[in-house]
Design an enzyme around this catalytic site. Structure first.
Site, PDB file in Angstrom:
ATOM      1  N   ASN A  91       1.126  -0.981  -0.041  1.00  6.17           N
ATOM      2  CA  ASN A  91      -0.237   0.061   0.256  1.00  6.17           C
ATOM      3  C   ASN A  91       1.171   0.951   0.625  1.00  6.17           C
ATOM      4  OD1 ASN A  91      -1.660   1.923   0.533  1.00  6.17           O
ATOM      5  ND2 ASN A  91      -2.355   1.337   2.563  1.00  6.17           N
TER       6      ASN A  91
ATOM      7  N   GLU B 122      -7.125   4.636   7.850  1.00  2.39           N
ATOM      8  CA  GLU B 122      -6.872   5.663   7.754  1.00  2.39           C
ATOM      9  C   GLU B 122      -8.338   6.779   6.927  1.00  2.39           C
ATOM     10  OE1 GLU B 122      -3.593   5.055   5.685  1.00  2.39           O
ATOM     11  OE2 GLU B 122      -1.907   4.378   7.548  1.00  2.39           O
TER      12      GLU B 122
ATOM     13  N   GLY C 206       2.113   1.681  10.929  1.00  2.23           N
ATOM     14  CA  GLY C 206       3.093   2.802  10.726  1.00  2.23           C
ATOM     15  C   GLY C 206       3.996   3.023  12.310  1.00  2.23           C
TER      16      GLY C 206
ATOM     17  N   LYS D  85       0.131   3.380   0.058  1.00  2.00           N
ATOM     18  CA  LYS D  85      -0.658   5.464   0.447  1.00  2.00           C
ATOM     19  C   LYS D  85      -0.330   6.710  -0.274  1.00  2.00           C
ATOM     20  CE  LYS D  85       0.118   3.955   5.063  1.00  2.00           C
ATOM     21  NZ  LYS D  85       0.255   3.356   6.096  1.00  2.00           N
TER      22      LYS D  85
ATOM     23  N   SER E 272       3.123  -2.449  10.300  1.00  4.11           N
ATOM     24  CA  SER E 272       4.713  -2.783   9.951  1.00  4.11           C
ATOM     25  C   SER E 272       5.861  -3.966  10.174  1.00  4.11           C
ATOM     26  CB  SER E 272       5.430  -2.240  11.637  1.00  4.11           C
ATOM     27  OG  SER E 272       4.385  -1.037  12.072  1.00  4.11           O
TER      28      SER E 272
ATOM     29  N   HIS F  66      -9.871   0.673   5.087  1.00  7.00           N
ATOM     30  CA  HIS F  66      -8.524   1.162   5.352  1.00  7.00           C
ATOM     31  C   HIS F  66      -8.814   1.400   6.538  1.00  7.00           C
ATOM     32  CE1 HIS F  66      -4.542   1.758   6.598  1.00  7.00           C
ATOM     33  NE2 HIS F  66      -3.776   1.191   6.015  1.00  7.00           N
TER      34      HIS F  66
HETATM   35  C1  PEP Z   1      -1.096  -0.032   6.194  1.00  8.28           C
HETATM   36  O1  PEP Z   1      -0.930   0.741   5.730  1.00  8.28           O
HETATM   37  O2  PEP Z   1      -1.772  -1.027   5.602  1.00  8.28           O
HETATM   38  C2  PEP Z   1       0.516  -0.460   6.976  1.00  8.28           C
HETATM   39  C3  PEP Z   1       0.738  -1.566   7.258  1.00  8.28           C
HETATM   40  O3  PEP Z   1       1.425   0.822   7.233  1.00  8.28           O
HETATM   41  P1  PEP Z   1       2.736   0.381   7.631  1.00  8.28           P
HETATM   42  O4  PEP Z   1       2.804  -1.208   7.123  1.00  8.28           O
HETATM   43  O5  PEP Z   1       3.705   1.052   7.203  1.00  8.28           O
HETATM   44  O6  PEP Z   1       2.408  -0.409   9.227  1.00  8.28           O
END
Ligand code: PEP
Length: 256
Positions: free
Chosen positions: A11, A100, A176, A13, A216, A98
């Site tokens: 992703n 976010e 994140g 973003k 992460s 998601h």
């Molecule tokens: C995500 O945006 O779906 C995500 C899991 O981000 P990250 O891997 O940076 O934690």
């Protein structure tokens, strides 16, 4: 037990101008060309979808959008992009719900359900995201929250729709933050999610459902996560932005 082909999805973003998106996609292509053990997916921003999809044509990398409209017909919906428009420019998947979008853009379970239905009607596969906040985990309500998000998001879907649904369990506290759920914590929730599908649909539907972990994920923790019985892949944010690190995650089997 059915074989569930893992999915490793990146992703991106709201990162990368068009040229950067194309460069990353082209750099990734040879690095994952032999990855037949999983589906490889990247999700660039809307404005890069068509060019990236065109440049990846014939490769083993599928392209996902990060969102779609709840609307299923053209009309006066300024700023919205319909699922059929995403399919039209080469997307095969769309990320829906998601955290976010739920948190920053106030997406409700009803909107998530409408987006899932719109995506399926447009012949897209859905990566349906669910996950609890740290506060909810600390209060002991993580399963209740995820269960509610699932039943809300799956409203109106029948068993025959499920082969184009992929679930991503993404604990909000792990996105994140550099703080990954342990493989055991993730496994526990994935097993719960599979039970929800068994109760709502059937055991075969539950056994066939791909459930990805997100939060992460990095080259050094993917193998531990993938060793769990109910973890069928990953949705990767930060570590998907560089072709090399994302390729290491895709190629987790080789320990590369
Ligand atoms: C995500 O945006 O779906 C995500 C899991 O981000 P990250 O891997 O940076 O934690």
């Amino acid at each position: 037990m059915p074989m569930r082909k893992p999915v490793i999805a990146g992703n991106w973003k709201m990162y990368k101008l068009l040229g950067e998106a194309v460069d990353t996609a082209l750099a990734l292509k040879p690095l994952v060309a032999n990855a037949n053990h999983c589906e490889v997916v990247i999700a660039p921003v809307f404005t890069a979808l068509k060019t990236v999809a065109d440049r990846l044509e014939g490769s083993n990398i599928g392209v996902a959008a990060q969102n779609c409209s709840t609307e299923t017909a053209e009309g006066a919906h300024t700023g919205e992009v319909m699922a059929t428009m995403l399919r039209d420019v080469g997307a095969k998947y769309v990320i829906v719900g998601h955290s976010e979008r739920r948190q920053i853009y106030s997406e409700t379970d009803a909107m998530v359900a409408a987006k899932c239905q719109a995506a399926l009607a447009a012949n897209l596969s859905v990566i349906l995201c669910v996950g609890e906040t740290l506060e909810q985990r600390d209060q002991g309500t993580a399963e209740a929250v995820v269960g509610r998000q699932l039943s809300g998001g799956l409203t109106g879907l029948t068993a025959s729709d499920l082969d184009r649904i992929i679930v991503a369990y993404e604990p909000v506290w792990a996105i994140g933050t550099g703080r990954t759920a342990t493989p055991e914590q993730a496994q526990e929730m994935h097993a719960f999610i599979r039970r929800v599908f068994a109760e709502r649909y059937s055991n075969p539907s539950a056994d066939a459902m791909r459930i990805l972990y997100g939060g992460s994920v990095k080259p050094d923790n993917i193998a531990g996560l993938m060793s769990q019985a109910d973890i069928d892949g990953a949705l990767v944010g930060g570590a998907s932005l560089q072709a090399e690190s994302f390729a290491k995650i895709v190629n987790y089997k080789n320990g590369e």
